[in-house]
Design a protein around this motif. Sequence first.
Motif, PDB file in Angstrom:
ATOM      1  N   SER A  32       0.835  -1.277  -0.063  1.00 53.20           N
ATOM      2  CA  SER A  32      -0.035  -0.005  -0.048  1.00 53.20           C
ATOM      3  C   SER A  32       0.956   1.222   0.052  1.00 53.20           C
ATOM      4  O   SER A  32       0.697   2.308  -0.739  1.00 53.20           O
ATOM      5  N   PHE A  33       1.803   1.336   0.854  1.00 61.13           N
ATOM      6  CA  PHE A  33       2.766   2.423   0.844  1.00 61.13           C
ATOM      7  C   PHE A  33       3.463   2.598  -0.573  1.00 61.13           C
ATOM      8  O   PHE A  33       3.620   3.690  -1.083  1.00 61.13           O
ATOM      9  N   ALA A  34       3.881   1.547  -1.285  1.00 63.93           N
ATOM     10  CA  ALA A  34       4.430   1.450  -2.481  1.00 63.93           C
ATOM     11  C   ALA A  34       3.432   2.115  -3.567  1.00 63.93           C
ATOM     12  O   ALA A  34       3.865   2.943  -4.356  1.00 63.93           O
ATOM     13  N   LYS A  35       2.441   1.662  -3.235  1.00 60.35           N
ATOM     14  CA  LYS A  35       1.195   2.206  -4.316  1.00 60.35           C
ATOM     15  C   LYS A  35       1.036   3.579  -4.083  1.00 60.35           C
ATOM     16  O   LYS A  35       0.988   4.226  -5.268  1.00 60.35           O
ATOM     17  N   THR A  36       1.098   4.090  -2.989  1.00 53.80           N
ATOM     18  CA  THR A  36       0.919   5.512  -2.870  1.00 53.80           C
ATOM     19  C   THR A  36       2.050   6.436  -3.381  1.00 53.80           C
ATOM     20  O   THR A  36       1.968   7.489  -3.464  1.00 53.80           O
ATOM     21  N   ALA A  37       3.069   5.715  -3.159  1.00 51.00           N
ATOM     22  CA  ALA A  37       4.553   6.305  -3.657  1.00 51.00           C
ATOM     23  C   ALA A  37       4.537   6.552  -5.100  1.00 51.00           C
ATOM     24  O   ALA A  37       5.203   7.448  -5.823  1.00 51.00           O
ATOM     25  N   GLY A  38       3.849   5.634  -6.089  1.00 47.48           N
ATOM     26  CA  GLY A  38       3.716   5.854  -7.397  1.00 47.48           C
ATOM     27  C   GLY A  38       3.834   4.384  -8.210  1.00 47.48           C
ATOM     28  O   GLY A  38       4.308   3.476  -7.424  1.00 47.48           O
TER      29      GLY A  38
END
Length: 151
Positions: free
Chosen positions: A30-36
């Motif tokens: 999820s963190f990676a997804k929000t980072a781009g």
Amino acid sequence: MKLGQELNATYIAYGQKGTEKKKRQATQDSFAKTAGVGVMAQRAVAKASKQYKNEAWDLVDAEKEGSINVEELDEAELPAEMQKMTPKERKQHIEKMAKEREELQKKINKLNEERRKYVAEQRKNSPDNTLDAAIIQAVQEQAQKKKYAFE
């Protein structure tokens, strides 16, 4: 992104640590997804590598590494969907997830290689218009002002 999510579905959490670790894996995604998209893609590539192993909480990796025997695990250590299975069905389920994971890892790695080639080609076409080039140019300009020379 889709392949990364499909890859996650092949992890079978077991034991007390398993559920917590699988949740942590999802949180990091999820963190990676929000980072781009690029970060999410790199995370999927990392999970598709041979170095990404989770035998401490994933039955597929644990079985592959020989650190557990699913037939000897206490039923309470298994995820709910596997508790109703016979030992043979459990083994088959793990083998199925291992095959799916291997196929997904191959797809992810193939796409990553295509992406790397594409990026390299794009850099050839516009070498001065990248962050790398801008940083190198700035460092060289600052170094020249301080009388440093590059060979």
